[in-house]
Design a protein around this motif. Structure first.
Motif, PDB file in Angstrom:
ATOM      1  N   LEU A 126      74.222  20.532 -53.667  1.00 14.71           N
ATOM      2  CA  LEU A 126      73.332  20.329 -54.806  1.00 14.71           C
ATOM      3  C   LEU A 126      73.401  21.455 -55.823  1.00 14.71           C
ATOM      4  O   LEU A 126      73.218  21.235 -57.010  1.00 14.71           O
ATOM      5  CB  LEU A 126      71.877  20.200 -54.329  1.00 14.71           C
ATOM      6  CG  LEU A 126      71.568  19.111 -53.318  1.00 14.71           C
ATOM      7  CD1 LEU A 126      70.091  19.135 -52.977  1.00 14.71           C
ATOM      8  CD2 LEU A 126      71.989  17.752 -53.830  1.00 14.71           C
ATOM      9  N   MET A 127      73.598  22.694 -55.359  1.00 15.83           N
ATOM     10  CA  MET A 127      73.531  23.846 -56.262  1.00 15.83           C
ATOM     11  C   MET A 127      74.384  24.980 -55.708  1.00 15.83           C
ATOM     12  O   MET A 127      74.560  25.094 -54.503  1.00 15.83           O
ATOM     13  CB  MET A 127      72.074  24.304 -56.379  1.00 15.83           C
ATOM     14  CG  MET A 127      71.842  25.414 -57.351  1.00 15.83           C
ATOM     15  SD  MET A 127      72.004  24.826 -59.030  1.00 15.83           S
ATOM     16  CE  MET A 127      70.341  24.944 -59.559  1.00 15.83           C
ATOM     17  N   THR A 150      56.871  17.546 -51.685  1.00 15.53           N
ATOM     18  CA  THR A 150      56.060  16.560 -50.966  1.00 15.53           C
ATOM     19  C   THR A 150      56.656  15.162 -51.034  1.00 15.53           C
ATOM     20  O   THR A 150      56.632  14.424 -50.052  1.00 15.53           O
ATOM     21  CB  THR A 150      54.619  16.541 -51.517  1.00 15.53           C
ATOM     22  OG1 THR A 150      54.126  17.885 -51.500  1.00 15.53           O
ATOM     23  CG2 THR A 150      53.722  15.681 -50.675  1.00 15.53           C
ATOM     24  N   ASP A 151      57.242  14.791 -52.171  1.00 18.14           N
ATOM     25  CA  ASP A 151      57.834  13.455 -52.309  1.00 18.14           C
ATOM     26  C   ASP A 151      59.220  13.340 -51.669  1.00 18.14           C
ATOM     27  O   ASP A 151      59.818  12.265 -51.659  1.00 18.14           O
ATOM     28  CB  ASP A 151      57.892  13.037 -53.776  1.00 18.14           C
ATOM     29  CG  ASP A 151      58.818  13.909 -54.616  1.00 18.14           C
ATOM     30  OD1 ASP A 151      59.491  14.813 -54.064  1.00 18.14           O
ATOM     31  OD2 ASP A 151      58.869  13.683 -55.837  1.00 18.14           O
ATOM     32  N   GLY A 152      59.769  14.441 -51.154  1.00 20.14           N
ATOM     33  CA  GLY A 152      61.072  14.412 -50.495  1.00 20.14           C
ATOM     34  C   GLY A 152      62.253  14.283 -51.419  1.00 20.14           C
ATOM     35  O   GLY A 152      63.374  14.064 -50.978  1.00 20.14           O
ATOM     36  N   LYS A 153      62.040  14.454 -52.733  1.00 25.15           N
ATOM     37  CA  LYS A 153      63.125  14.269 -53.700  1.00 25.15           C
ATOM     38  C   LYS A 153      63.725  15.576 -54.207  1.00 25.15           C
ATOM     39  O   LYS A 153      64.628  15.562 -55.031  1.00 25.15           O
ATOM     40  CB  LYS A 153      62.627  13.445 -54.885  1.00 25.15           C
ATOM     41  CG  LYS A 153      62.262  12.032 -54.493  1.00 25.15           C
ATOM     42  CD  LYS A 153      61.779  11.244 -55.681  1.00 25.15           C
ATOM     43  CE  LYS A 153      61.419   9.828 -55.268  1.00 25.15           C
ATOM     44  NZ  LYS A 153      60.905   9.043 -56.389  1.00 25.15           N
ATOM     45  N   ALA A 154      63.220  16.713 -53.709  1.00 20.44           N
ATOM     46  CA  ALA A 154      63.727  18.006 -54.167  1.00 20.44           C
ATOM     47  C   ALA A 154      63.491  19.057 -53.085  1.00 20.44           C
ATOM     48  O   ALA A 154      62.632  18.898 -52.216  1.00 20.44           O
ATOM     49  CB  ALA A 154      63.029  18.426 -55.458  1.00 20.44           C
ATOM     50  N   VAL A 155      64.268  20.131 -53.179  1.00 23.79           N
ATOM     51  CA  VAL A 155      64.124  21.269 -52.279  1.00 23.79           C
ATOM     52  C   VAL A 155      63.668  22.455 -53.120  1.00 23.79           C
ATOM     53  O   VAL A 155      64.212  22.704 -54.201  1.00 23.79           O
ATOM     54  CB  VAL A 155      65.459  21.598 -51.575  1.00 23.79           C
ATOM     55  CG1 VAL A 155      65.301  22.768 -50.617  1.00 23.79           C
ATOM     56  CG2 VAL A 155      66.010  20.376 -50.853  1.00 23.79           C
ATOM     57  N   VAL A 179      62.866  27.980 -57.671  1.00 21.02           N
ATOM     58  CA  VAL A 179      63.681  26.936 -58.268  1.00 21.02           C
ATOM     59  C   VAL A 179      63.452  25.630 -57.513  1.00 21.02           C
ATOM     60  O   VAL A 179      63.434  25.621 -56.277  1.00 21.02           O
ATOM     61  CB  VAL A 179      65.186  27.303 -58.199  1.00 21.02           C
ATOM     62  CG1 VAL A 179      66.045  26.210 -58.789  1.00 21.02           C
ATOM     63  CG2 VAL A 179      65.454  28.623 -58.872  1.00 21.02           C
ATOM     64  N   VAL A 180      63.275  24.542 -58.243  1.00 23.26           N
ATOM     65  CA  VAL A 180      63.161  23.218 -57.639  1.00 23.26           C
ATOM     66  C   VAL A 180      64.484  22.511 -57.893  1.00 23.26           C
ATOM     67  O   VAL A 180      64.869  22.292 -59.044  1.00 23.26           O
ATOM     68  CB  VAL A 180      61.985  22.428 -58.242  1.00 23.26           C
ATOM     69  CG1 VAL A 180      61.933  21.025 -57.657  1.00 23.26           C
ATOM     70  CG2 VAL A 180      60.668  23.166 -58.017  1.00 23.26           C
ATOM     71  N   VAL A 181      65.197  22.176 -56.820  1.00 23.20           N
ATOM     72  CA  VAL A 181      66.502  21.540 -56.929  1.00 23.20           C
ATOM     73  C   VAL A 181      66.361  20.097 -56.476  1.00 23.20           C
ATOM     74  O   VAL A 181      66.027  19.823 -55.324  1.00 23.20           O
ATOM     75  CB  VAL A 181      67.548  22.267 -56.059  1.00 23.20           C
ATOM     76  CG1 VAL A 181      68.912  21.623 -56.232  1.00 23.20           C
ATOM     77  CG2 VAL A 181      67.603  23.755 -56.402  1.00 23.20           C
ATOM     78  N   LYS A 182      66.604  19.173 -57.406  1.00 21.15           N
ATOM     79  CA  LYS A 182      66.478  17.740 -57.080  1.00 21.15           C
ATOM     80  C   LYS A 182      67.591  17.311 -56.143  1.00 21.15           C
ATOM     81  O   LYS A 182      68.739  17.703 -56.315  1.00 21.15           O
ATOM     82  CB  LYS A 182      66.509  16.905 -58.347  1.00 21.15           C
ATOM     83  CG  LYS A 182      65.303  17.156 -59.222  1.00 21.15           C
ATOM     84  CD  LYS A 182      65.033  15.974 -60.093  1.00 21.15           C
ATOM     85  CE  LYS A 182      63.843  16.281 -60.970  1.00 21.15           C
ATOM     86  NZ  LYS A 182      62.632  15.712 -60.493  1.00 21.15           N
TER      87      LYS A 182
END
Length: 189
Positions: A126-127, A150-155, A179-182
């Motif tokens: 992802l990154m 919480t939605d499981g769509k990002a780390v 950092v929020v990585v989708k």
């Protein structure tokens, strides 16, 4: 998060800390005695681990082992590898953060965030972050997986920002980075 050391020690300001493994079954520890870092899924059915030579995904007993395609080496001297994991709340995916530290002297770092589908073992990067700890420019290091969103769509990844006049010898903490990585939406379950 732990270090598998292949070269000289990491400068003290960048040390990771003591080894803390989660509870692993006796069968898994017997079959894989050299586990360096690991994470267990919330339901206790899956384990992701690093044994110093590869990253693996298995059941809790260590019977169905799959080696994950995660890059652990580059063309640099004095290489050290740090691998950490975090399972998503539904246990269908695992985030994998690898940190490769090396150079002459240690000063080049590559960090990669990937996710793997637990059912298939398919990995997707992802990154990627790369930096050299030289000169006086601020550097973000010591990245860690904070958690899955919480939605499981990002780390969510956190890191420490270091500064100093002669990095890394006089490095000191000057801040933190978050950092929020989708995660990739077409990553099939």
């Amino acid at each position: 998060t732990v270090v598998a050391q292949y070269g000289p020690p990491i400068p003290t300001q960048f040390e990771i800390g003591p080894l803390r493994l989660p509870h692993l079954s006796r069968a898994l520890r017997k079959r894989w005695p050299n586990i360096v870092s690991a994470a267990v899924s919330r339901n206790g059915k899956s384990v992701a681990f690093f044994d110093g030579s590869g990253v693996y995904l298995t059941d809790s007993a260590g019977k169905k082992v799959r080696r994950l395609r995660v890059l652990l080496a580059e063309e640099v001297a004095n290489q050290e590898v740090i691998v950490s994991f975090a399972f998503r709340r539904d246990d269908r995916r695992v985030a994998i953060l690898t940190t490769l530290i090396g150079g002459e002297p240690i000063g080049y770092t590559t960090e990669r965030l990937s996710t793997a589908i637990v059912a298939s073992g398919r990995v997707r990067q992802l990154m990627k972050w790369e930096y050299r700890v030289q000169g006086s420019s601020p550097v973000t290091a010591d990245r860690k997986i904070e958690r899955w969103a919480t939605d499981g769509k990002a780390v969510i990844i956190t890191g420490t920002i270091y500064g100093g006049k002669e990095m890394p010898t006089d490095a000191h903490k000057i801040g933190t980075e978050r950092v929020v990585v989708k995660d990739v939406p077409n990553h099939r379950q």
